[in-house]
Design an enzyme around this catalytic site. Structure first.
Site, PDB file in Angstrom:
ATOM      1  N   ASP A  13     -22.530 126.263  39.778  1.00 36.16           N
ATOM      2  CA  ASP A  13     -23.815 126.453  40.460  1.00 36.16           C
ATOM      3  C   ASP A  13     -24.015 127.866  40.994  1.00 36.16           C
ATOM      4  O   ASP A  13     -24.686 128.076  42.012  1.00 36.16           O
ATOM      5  CB  ASP A  13     -23.974 125.433  41.617  1.00 36.16           C
ATOM      6  CG  ASP A  13     -23.833 124.007  41.123  1.00 36.16           C
ATOM      7  OD1 ASP A  13     -24.264 123.727  39.996  1.00 36.16           O
ATOM      8  OD2 ASP A  13     -23.286 123.181  41.879  1.00 36.16           O
ATOM      9  N   LYS A  16     -26.103 130.490  37.012  1.00 36.63           N
ATOM     10  CA  LYS A  16     -25.956 130.881  35.603  1.00 36.63           C
ATOM     11  C   LYS A  16     -27.261 130.706  34.838  1.00 36.63           C
ATOM     12  O   LYS A  16     -27.615 131.529  33.994  1.00 36.63           O
ATOM     13  CB  LYS A  16     -24.851 130.047  34.936  1.00 36.63           C
ATOM     14  CG  LYS A  16     -23.491 130.242  35.576  1.00 36.63           C
ATOM     15  CD  LYS A  16     -22.451 129.324  34.980  1.00 36.63           C
ATOM     16  CE  LYS A  16     -22.659 127.859  35.281  1.00 36.63           C
ATOM     17  NZ  LYS A  16     -22.478 127.482  36.702  1.00 36.63           N
ATOM     18  N   ASN A  38     -22.941 117.110  33.024  1.00 35.25           N
ATOM     19  CA  ASN A  38     -22.426 117.365  34.371  1.00 35.25           C
ATOM     20  C   ASN A  38     -23.040 118.668  34.894  1.00 35.25           C
ATOM     21  O   ASN A  38     -23.090 118.909  36.098  1.00 35.25           O
ATOM     22  CB  ASN A  38     -20.885 117.451  34.397  1.00 35.25           C
ATOM     23  CG  ASN A  38     -20.290 118.296  33.283  1.00 35.25           C
ATOM     24  OD1 ASN A  38     -20.977 118.699  32.359  1.00 35.25           O
ATOM     25  ND2 ASN A  38     -18.993 118.554  33.362  1.00 35.25           N
ATOM     26  N   GLY A  40     -26.054 121.430  35.647  1.00 36.38           N
ATOM     27  CA  GLY A  40     -27.463 121.437  36.043  1.00 36.38           C
ATOM     28  C   GLY A  40     -27.847 122.879  36.256  1.00 36.38           C
ATOM     29  O   GLY A  40     -27.372 123.518  37.193  1.00 36.38           O
ATOM     30  N   HIS A  41     -28.607 123.428  35.344  1.00 37.93           N
ATOM     31  CA  HIS A  41     -28.963 124.853  35.392  1.00 37.93           C
ATOM     32  C   HIS A  41     -30.455 124.987  35.682  1.00 37.93           C
ATOM     33  O   HIS A  41     -31.284 124.433  34.964  1.00 37.93           O
ATOM     34  CB  HIS A  41     -28.616 125.542  34.060  1.00 37.93           C
ATOM     35  CG  HIS A  41     -27.147 125.551  33.778  1.00 37.93           C
ATOM     36  ND1 HIS A  41     -26.593 126.138  32.667  1.00 37.93           N
ATOM     37  CD2 HIS A  41     -26.098 125.052  34.490  1.00 37.93           C
ATOM     38  CE1 HIS A  41     -25.277 125.998  32.701  1.00 37.93           C
ATOM     39  NE2 HIS A  41     -24.951 125.332  33.787  1.00 37.93           N
ATOM     40  N   ARG A 143      -8.273 111.835  19.523  1.00 40.25           N
ATOM     41  CA  ARG A 143      -8.786 111.619  18.152  1.00 40.25           C
ATOM     42  C   ARG A 143      -9.385 110.236  17.934  1.00 40.25           C
ATOM     43  O   ARG A 143      -9.326 109.687  16.846  1.00 40.25           O
ATOM     44  CB  ARG A 143      -7.691 111.945  17.125  1.00 40.25           C
ATOM     45  CG  ARG A 143      -7.312 113.412  17.190  1.00 40.25           C
ATOM     46  CD  ARG A 143      -5.953 113.696  16.656  1.00 40.25           C
ATOM     47  NE  ARG A 143      -4.938 113.063  17.480  1.00 40.25           N
ATOM     48  CZ  ARG A 143      -3.638 113.181  17.277  1.00 40.25           C
ATOM     49  NH1 ARG A 143      -3.196 113.886  16.270  1.00 40.25           N
ATOM     50  NH2 ARG A 143      -2.775 112.594  18.066  1.00 40.25           N
ATOM     51  N   GLN A 224     -20.337 124.734  34.116  1.00 41.09           N
ATOM     52  CA  GLN A 224     -19.247 124.644  35.103  1.00 41.09           C
ATOM     53  C   GLN A 224     -18.789 126.072  35.417  1.00 41.09           C
ATOM     54  O   GLN A 224     -19.603 126.963  35.400  1.00 41.09           O
ATOM     55  CB  GLN A 224     -18.085 123.772  34.580  1.00 41.09           C
ATOM     56  CG  GLN A 224     -18.403 122.292  34.491  1.00 41.09           C
ATOM     57  CD  GLN A 224     -19.330 121.942  33.358  1.00 41.09           C
ATOM     58  OE1 GLN A 224     -19.026 122.171  32.204  1.00 41.09           O
ATOM     59  NE2 GLN A 224     -20.469 121.366  33.666  1.00 41.09           N
ATOM     60  N   ARG A 303     -25.885 115.752  45.470  1.00 44.57           N
ATOM     61  CA  ARG A 303     -24.913 115.784  46.575  1.00 44.57           C
ATOM     62  C   ARG A 303     -25.012 117.085  47.349  1.00 44.57           C
ATOM     63  O   ARG A 303     -25.269 118.141  46.761  1.00 44.57           O
ATOM     64  CB  ARG A 303     -23.479 115.680  46.016  1.00 44.57           C
ATOM     65  CG  ARG A 303     -23.141 114.350  45.410  1.00 44.57           C
ATOM     66  CD  ARG A 303     -21.721 114.315  44.875  1.00 44.57           C
ATOM     67  NE  ARG A 303     -21.563 115.129  43.680  1.00 44.57           N
ATOM     68  CZ  ARG A 303     -20.414 115.251  43.006  1.00 44.57           C
ATOM     69  NH1 ARG A 303     -19.331 114.634  43.427  1.00 44.57           N
ATOM     70  NH2 ARG A 303     -20.343 116.002  41.924  1.00 44.57           N
TER      71      ARG A 303
HETATM   72  P1  GDP Z   1     -26.130 127.048  37.741  1.00 46.98           P
HETATM   73  O1  GDP Z   1     -25.579 125.688  37.565  1.00 46.98           O
HETATM   74  O2  GDP Z   1     -25.066 128.102  37.815  1.00 46.98           O
HETATM   75  O3  GDP Z   1     -27.173 127.404  36.709  1.00 46.98           O
HETATM   76  O4  GDP Z   1     -26.860 127.049  39.157  1.00 46.98           O
HETATM   77  P2  GDP Z   1     -27.838 125.892  39.749  1.00 46.98           P
HETATM   78  O5  GDP Z   1     -29.135 125.954  39.068  1.00 46.98           O
HETATM   79  O6  GDP Z   1     -27.137 124.589  39.779  1.00 46.98           O
HETATM   80  O7  GDP Z   1     -27.937 126.345  41.264  1.00 46.98           O
HETATM   81  C1  GDP Z   1     -28.452 127.566  41.633  1.00 46.98           C
HETATM   82  C2  GDP Z   1     -29.644 127.340  42.573  1.00 46.98           C
HETATM   83  O8  GDP Z   1     -29.937 128.553  43.226  1.00 46.98           O
HETATM   84  C3  GDP Z   1     -30.920 126.944  41.857  1.00 46.98           C
HETATM   85  O9  GDP Z   1     -31.648 126.090  42.681  1.00 46.98           O
HETATM   86  C4  GDP Z   1     -31.650 128.273  41.670  1.00 46.98           C
HETATM   87  O10 GDP Z   1     -33.070 128.129  41.577  1.00 46.98           O
HETATM   88  C5  GDP Z   1     -31.270 128.970  42.929  1.00 46.98           C
HETATM   89  N1  GDP Z   1     -31.164 130.436  42.843  1.00 46.98           N
HETATM   90  C6  GDP Z   1     -30.677 131.179  41.816  1.00 46.98           C
HETATM   91  N2  GDP Z   1     -30.629 132.474  42.178  1.00 46.98           N
HETATM   92  C7  GDP Z   1     -31.094 132.545  43.446  1.00 46.98           C
HETATM   93  C8  GDP Z   1     -31.244 133.595  44.397  1.00 46.98           C
HETATM   94  O11 GDP Z   1     -30.938 134.760  44.149  1.00 46.98           O
HETATM   95  N3  GDP Z   1     -31.713 133.256  45.622  1.00 46.98           N
HETATM   96  C9  GDP Z   1     -32.044 131.980  45.957  1.00 46.98           C
HETATM   97  N4  GDP Z   1     -32.504 131.759  47.184  1.00 46.98           N
HETATM   98  N5  GDP Z   1     -31.909 130.969  45.099  1.00 46.98           N
HETATM   99  C10 GDP Z   1     -31.434 131.243  43.871  1.00 46.98           C
HETATM  100  P1  IMO Z   2     -22.930 123.795  36.510  1.00 48.23           P
HETATM  101  O1  IMO Z   2     -22.924 124.123  35.041  1.00 48.23           O
HETATM  102  C1  IMO Z   2     -20.767 122.301  39.962  1.00 48.23           C
HETATM  103  C2  IMO Z   2     -17.546 119.434  39.207  1.00 48.23           C
HETATM  104  C3  IMO Z   2     -17.748 118.057  39.786  1.00 48.23           C
HETATM  105  C4  IMO Z   2     -16.311 117.685  40.072  1.00 48.23           C
HETATM  106  C5  IMO Z   2     -15.561 118.287  38.891  1.00 48.23           C
HETATM  107  C6  IMO Z   2     -15.271 117.296  37.765  1.00 48.23           C
HETATM  108  O2  IMO Z   2     -24.239 123.300  37.003  1.00 48.23           O
HETATM  109  O3  IMO Z   2     -22.358 124.897  37.317  1.00 48.23           O
HETATM  110  P2  IMO Z   2     -16.836 116.190  35.911  1.00 48.23           P
HETATM  111  O4  IMO Z   2     -18.044 115.318  36.042  1.00 48.23           O
HETATM  112  O5  IMO Z   2     -17.072 117.460  35.156  1.00 48.23           O
HETATM  113  O6  IMO Z   2     -15.633 115.450  35.384  1.00 48.23           O
HETATM  114  O7  IMO Z   2     -16.458 116.594  37.437  1.00 48.23           O
HETATM  115  O8  IMO Z   2     -16.375 119.341  38.399  1.00 48.23           O
HETATM  116  N1  IMO Z   2     -18.633 119.924  38.333  1.00 48.23           N
HETATM  117  C7  IMO Z   2     -19.557 120.830  38.719  1.00 48.23           C
HETATM  118  N2  IMO Z   2     -19.765 121.413  39.913  1.00 48.23           N
HETATM  119  N3  IMO Z   2     -21.522 122.655  38.917  1.00 48.23           N
HETATM  120  C8  IMO Z   2     -21.314 122.102  37.701  1.00 48.23           C
HETATM  121  O9  IMO Z   2     -21.965 122.503  36.605  1.00 48.23           O
HETATM  122  C9  IMO Z   2     -20.320 121.105  37.575  1.00 48.23           C
HETATM  123  N4  IMO Z   2     -19.866 120.362  36.543  1.00 48.23           N
HETATM  124  C10 IMO Z   2     -18.831 119.655  37.024  1.00 48.23           C
HETATM  125  O10 IMO Z   2     -18.533 118.106  40.944  1.00 48.23           O
HETATM  126  O11 IMO Z   2     -15.871 118.356  41.231  1.00 48.23           O
HETATM  127 MG    MG Z   3     -25.627 123.808  38.453  1.00 48.63          MG
END
Ligand code: GDP
Ligand code: IMO
Ligand code: MG
Length: 428
Positions: A13, A16, A38, A40-41, A143, A224, A303
């Site tokens: 998170d 990315k 798993n 969420g981007h 496998r 991840q 969460r």
């Molecule tokens: P990812 O899984 O690495 O793609 O990240 P997520 O999307 O799960 O979480 C990043 C969160 O931060 C998202 O809600 C984005 O919209 C938000 N976000 C990304 N860059 C910035 C930033 O520079 N500032 C703020 N306030 N939010 C950001």
């Molecule tokens: P993005 O791509 C944050 C964490 C889960 C748990 C561990 C194992 O959005 O950054 P799993 O379901 O993969 O077996 O869970 O990895 N986890 C993440 N935490 N961002 C993610 O993806 C994650 N993908 C898995 O919370 O701790």
């Molecule tokens: Mg994410």
């Protein structure tokens, strides 16, 4: 003819999706290489948020071809929902999405096993996303997995499901006293996705290699992050794939020689969802303020994310492991809510000062962070578009992180919106 990898340096998170979206403006292809739903981007376009779980973030950019590589595990139901939801929002998906026939499918029994395993672990649970990720990769390695291409050969599909169910049903009936799965029920479940999958399935590795040979730019979108890597992360509190750079080649089907830029993404602080060690975690009102300002609630599971200070030894470990060429620093604006900023520069472990991120799980559990305190800036920085626009103390923070990690920053993100960033050296 180069590929850029974008990957997370901490526990996920890091933003990315947002970084990939910026880089996708200049590429022909964006590819996911590991994990499944798993992930969420988030990509924000104007006031609209796109939350992508399986489909690469590049889909939001018109004309970009997106691939789901062999290293990804696919829940076909989630894929269908994601395709349909994007198309409802006016984004053309089917003509631009390519799925590798070698990718493994997440089956309903994998999801059930994921939750049984977590319950069995009790207090030692991993805190998975409960999406069946671990059990699907286990079957791949053992496998006995079902792959996307199996959906196009009913005979093979049935035989593989039969073989898988012999063991799975023994577990469900024998250990958990639950109803067994019927072979035909699962065969028809998977065949129901044949029509959706058929036009999109191909050898995506070959597609990307061809594009690279033709001097097109490819972006590999990590899911991840490094500290969740099954080999290099904080095992056992990790995911079941290799999100780090080695996984990019294996999971996308391209040779390492094409990798040119490796962009490591970190927040200006740290978050973690799920269980496992987190030395700089905050349990006080500062942590709550950061969580609130950064909307730190999981994109996939909702969460509340655990929040803590930036952990430089951890980031430096990930930077070194992945050989990052550039750093992207995100959510810098969130630190506007704190007066003084702490950055972890080492640990004290059983009375000894240690500068490296520990390999030993025991050491990591005993690690107390040693902090360097930096002054905050206390003003809104979401309007800054050049480093020079940032308050002096924010510039100091950024320079300190850049110098410590030892690679140039290519992006400083100061807000979730597309233009809320200081972009430096992208594509350089
Ligand atoms: P990812 O899984 O690495 O793609 O990240 P997520 O999307 O799960 O979480 C990043 C969160 O931060 C998202 O809600 C984005 O919209 C938000 N976000 C990304 N860059 C910035 C930033 O520079 N500032 C703020 N306030 N939010 C950001
Ligand atoms: P993005 O791509 C944050 C964490 C889960 C748990 C561990 C194992 O959005 O950054 P799993 O379901 O993969 O077996 O869970 O990895 N986890 C993440 N935490 N961002 C993610 O993806 C994650 N993908 C898995 O919370 O701790
Ligand atoms: Mg994410």
């Amino acid at each position: 003819m180069t590929a850029t990898v974008v990957l997370g340096l901490a526990w996920g998170d890091e933003g990315k999706g947002r970084v990939c979206d910026a880089l996708a403006a200049d590429v022909g292809y964006v590819s996911r290489y590991s994990g499944g739903n798993n992930a969420g981007h988030t990509v924000r376009v104007g006031k609209e948020d796109f939350k992508l779980h399986l489909i690469p973030s590049g889909i939001v950019r018109e004309g970009v071809v997106c691939t789901i590589g062999n290293g990804v595990v696919i829940n076909p139901e989630v894929l269908k929902q994601e395709v349909e939801a994007l198309e409802k929002r006016g984004i053309e998906v089917r003509s631009r999405l390519r799925i590798d026939g070698r990718a493994h499918l997440i089956m309903p029994y994998h999801i059930r096993l994921d939750s049984h395993r977590e319950k069995a672990l009790g207090k030692a649970k991993i805190g998975t996303t409960n999406r069946g990720i671990g059990p699907t990769y286990e079957d791949k390695i053992s496998r006995v997995g079902i792959r996307v291409q199996d959906v196009f050969d009913e005979g093979i599909l049935r035989a593989k499901i039969e073989a898988a169910l012999r063991e799975k049903n023994a577990i469900f009936e024998g250990i958990y006293g639950e109803k067994p799965y019927e072979v035909e029920e699962l065969v028809s479940y998977l065949l129901s996705f044949k029509e959706l999958l058929f036009p999109m399935v191909e050898d995506t590795g070959a597609l990307l290699r061809g594009a690279l040979e033709n001097r097109e730019q490819v972006l590999l979108e990590g899911a991840q992050a490094t500290l969740l890597d099954n080999d290099h992360g904080t095992y056992p509190f990790v995911t079941s794939s290799n999100p780090s750079v080695g996984g990019a080649c294996v999971g996308a089907g391209i040779p390492p020689r094409y990798l040119d830029q490796i962009v490591g993404v970190t927040k200006a602080y740290t978050t973690r969802v799920g269980d496992g060690p987190f030395p700089t975690e905050l349990f006080d009102e500062t942590g709550d303020a950061i969580r609130k300002a950064g909307h730190e609630y999981g994109t996939t599971t909702g969460r509340a994310r655990r929040v803590g200070w930036l952990d430089l030894p951890a980031i430096k470990f990930s930077a070194s492991l992945n050989g990052i060429t550039h750093l992207a620093l995100t959510l810098l604006d969130v630190l506007s809510v704190v007066e003084r900023i702490q950055v972890c520069v080492g640990y004290e472990i059983d009375g000894e000062r240690v500068d490296e991120f520990p390999m030993s799980q025991t050491d990591l559990h005993h690690a107390t962070p040693v902090y360097k305190e930096l002054p905050g800036w206390g003003v809104d920085i979401t309007g800054c578009r050049m480093r020079g626009d940032l308050p002096e103390t924010a510039q100091e923070f950024v320079e300190f992180v850049e110098a410590e990690v030892g690679v140039p920053l290519c992006m400083i993100s100061v807000g979730p919106e597309r233009d809320q960033a200081i972009v430096e050296k992208i594509g350089a």
